[in-house]
Design a protein around this motif. Structure first.
Motif, short mmCIF file in Angstrom:
data_model
loop_
_atom_site.label_atom_id
_atom_site.label_comp_id
_atom_site.label_asym_id
_atom_site.label_seq_id
_atom_site.Cartn_x
_atom_site.Cartn_y
_atom_site.Cartn_z
N ASN A 1 62.17 30.62 15.41
CA ASN A 1 61.56 31.77 16.24
C ASN A 1 61.93 32.04 17.54
OD1 ASN A 1 59.40 32.17 14.13
ND2 ASN A 1 58.09 30.30 14.91
N ALA A 2 63.52 32.10 17.69
CA ALA A 2 63.98 32.71 18.92
C ALA A 2 63.52 34.27 18.84
CB ALA A 2 65.22 32.41 18.89
N GLY A 3 63.21 34.85 19.80
CA GLY A 3 63.18 36.39 19.92
C GLY A 3 64.39 37.18 20.44
N ILE A 4 64.81 38.00 19.50
CA ILE A 4 66.06 38.70 19.68
C ILE A 4 65.71 39.89 19.70
CG2 ILE A 4 68.51 38.78 18.60
CD1 ILE A 4 67.71 36.36 16.88
N ILE A 5 66.22 40.51 20.97
CA ILE A 5 66.33 42.05 21.09
C ILE A 5 67.77 42.80 21.02
CG2 ILE A 5 65.39 43.78 22.81
CD1 ILE A 5 63.56 41.68 23.81
N PHE A 6 67.88 43.64 20.39
CA PHE A 6 69.31 44.39 20.20
C PHE A 6 68.80 45.66 20.78
CE2 PHE A 6 68.69 41.54 16.63
CZ PHE A 6 69.92 40.94 16.56
N SER A 7 69.98 46.12 21.63
CA SER A 7 69.87 47.60 22.23
C SER A 7 70.97 48.18 21.58
CB SER A 7 70.02 47.66 23.73
OG SER A 7 68.95 46.77 24.18
N VAL A 8 70.78 49.54 20.97
CA VAL A 8 71.65 50.34 20.35
C VAL A 8 71.76 51.68 20.77
CG1 VAL A 8 72.23 51.30 17.93
CG2 VAL A 8 71.03 48.67 18.06
N ASN A 9 73.05 52.02 20.90
CA ASN A 9 73.22 53.47 21.53
C ASN A 9 73.56 54.20 20.45
OD1 ASN A 9 74.00 55.75 22.52
ND2 ASN A 9 75.41 54.76 24.49
N ARG A 10 72.72 55.26 20.13
CA ARG A 10 72.80 56.09 19.08
C ARG A 10 72.80 57.45 19.60
NH1 ARG A 10 69.15 58.09 14.33
NH2 ARG A 10 70.66 59.33 13.05
N ASN A 11 74.01 58.26 19.88
CA ASN A 11 73.94 59.61 20.28
C ASN A 11 73.43 59.76 21.86
OD1 ASN A 11 75.34 60.33 17.93
ND2 ASN A 11 73.21 60.74 16.99
N GLY A 12 73.96 58.68 22.57
CA GLY A 12 73.33 58.52 23.90
C GLY A 12 72.00 58.27 24.18
N ILE A 13 71.18 57.82 23.21
CA ILE A 13 69.82 57.52 23.23
C ILE A 13 69.96 55.85 22.98
CG2 ILE A 13 67.53 57.69 22.31
CD1 ILE A 13 68.15 60.58 21.72
N ILE A 14 69.16 55.02 23.73
CA ILE A 14 69.23 53.64 23.59
C ILE A 14 67.75 53.41 22.84
CG2 ILE A 14 69.16 51.25 24.72
CD1 ILE A 14 71.90 53.04 24.98
N ASN A 15 68.01 52.75 21.59
CA ASN A 15 66.88 52.25 20.73
C ASN A 15 67.00 50.69 21.00
OD1 ASN A 15 65.97 54.83 19.86
ND2 ASN A 15 67.96 54.81 18.80
N ASN B 1 73.83 45.81 23.78
CA ASN B 1 73.69 44.15 24.44
C ASN B 1 72.68 43.53 23.63
OD1 ASN B 1 70.98 44.90 25.25
ND2 ASN B 1 71.86 45.75 27.08
N ILE B 2 72.51 42.06 23.68
CA ILE B 2 71.42 41.37 22.86
C ILE B 2 70.95 40.30 23.79
CG2 ILE B 2 71.29 39.48 21.03
CD1 ILE B 2 73.72 40.65 19.80
N ILE B 3 69.57 40.28 23.74
CA ILE B 3 68.72 39.28 24.66
C ILE B 3 68.05 38.42 23.58
CG2 ILE B 3 66.88 39.00 26.25
CD1 ILE B 3 67.45 41.76 27.22
N VAL B 4 68.26 37.00 23.87
CA VAL B 4 67.71 36.19 23.10
C VAL B 4 66.73 35.27 23.83
CG1 VAL B 4 68.08 34.17 21.41
CG2 VAL B 4 69.80 35.97 21.57
N ALA B 5 65.63 34.91 23.49
CA ALA B 5 64.60 34.19 24.25
C ALA B 5 63.75 33.33 23.34
CB ALA B 5 63.69 35.12 25.06
N ARG B 6 63.72 32.17 24.05
CA ARG B 6 62.70 31.24 23.44
C ARG B 6 62.29 30.11 24.43
NH1 ARG B 6 62.19 26.23 20.83
NH2 ARG B 6 61.40 26.19 18.81
N VAL B 7 60.93 29.73 24.27
CA VAL B 7 60.18 28.90 25.30
C VAL B 7 61.26 27.84 25.52
CG1 VAL B 7 58.08 27.40 25.78
CG2 VAL B 7 57.82 29.68 24.55
N ALA B 8 61.19 27.16 26.68
CA ALA B 8 61.95 26.07 27.09
C ALA B 8 63.52 26.16 27.25
CB ALA B 8 61.45 24.58 26.44
N TYR B 9 63.99 27.53 26.89
CA TYR B 9 65.04 27.66 27.03
C TYR B 9 65.57 28.94 28.08
CZ TYR B 9 66.03 24.79 22.91
OH TYR B 9 66.41 23.94 22.11
N ARG B 10 66.76 28.73 28.49
CA ARG B 10 67.05 29.94 29.56
C ARG B 10 67.60 31.17 28.63
NH1 ARG B 10 71.47 31.55 33.02
NH2 ARG B 10 72.92 30.15 31.96
N THR B 11 67.07 32.45 29.06
CA THR B 11 67.28 33.58 28.20
C THR B 11 68.85 33.84 27.98
OG1 THR B 11 65.40 34.40 28.75
CG2 THR B 11 67.04 36.08 27.98
#
Length: 145
Positions: A91-105, A127-137
């Motif tokens: 259950n680590a939360g993973i956020i992906f940022s994707v550039n599609r034609n100049g728009i970041i989703n 970019n990717i951001i991974v977060a979980r309780v008790a861990y540094r992002t």
């Protein structure tokens, strides 16, 4: 009761002495992409612990990531795990940022019981951001690739 509270606060404050040194046993996060190390893509890889450090005085565990397959513009498969003991992170939360034609989703997902994740996307991984309780992002910048 007040005396105990004061003693407790003194112990806490004295443990946070303002230094920015990191203990020798701390394991830094790592990033592997298809079995090659890409640690240079990790932002703030070395934590700044201590009273005046940006990570505060509480030493948190570190997250590492192994991207087993990356088809930029299509999908990503990988695993997140504890940097020190290599155990998978559930259950680590993973956020992906994707550039599609100049728009970041952004696309969000969670790792499974084996720390595994899979996500499809259309565009260039930014970019990717991974977060979980008790861990540094964990923050990964693919613009450095």
């Amino acid at each position: 009761m007040l005396f105990r509270t004061i003693i407790f606060l003194i112990i806490i404050i004295s443990g946070c002495n303002g230094t920015k040194t990191v203990s020798a046993h701390l394991t830094f996060p790592e990033l592997k992409i298809e079995n090659e190390r890409y640690d240079r893509l990790i932002l703030d890889r070395k934590p700044e612990y201590g009273y005046s450090g940006k990570d505060g005085c509480v030493v948190m565990r570190e997250i590492s990531m192994n991207i087993t397959e990356l088809s930029n513009g299509k999908f990503i498969i990988g695993q997140v795990y504890d940097s020190e003991n290599k155990t998978p992170l559930l259950n680590a939360g993973i956020i992906f940022s994707v550039n599609r034609n100049g728009i970041i989703n952004t696309i969000e997902t969670l790792s499974d019981k084996n720390g595994m994740f899979y996500t499809e996307f259309d565009g260039k991984l930014k970019n990717i951001i991974v977060a979980r309780v008790a861990y540094r992002t964990l923050k990964i910048d693919f613009d450095k690739l």
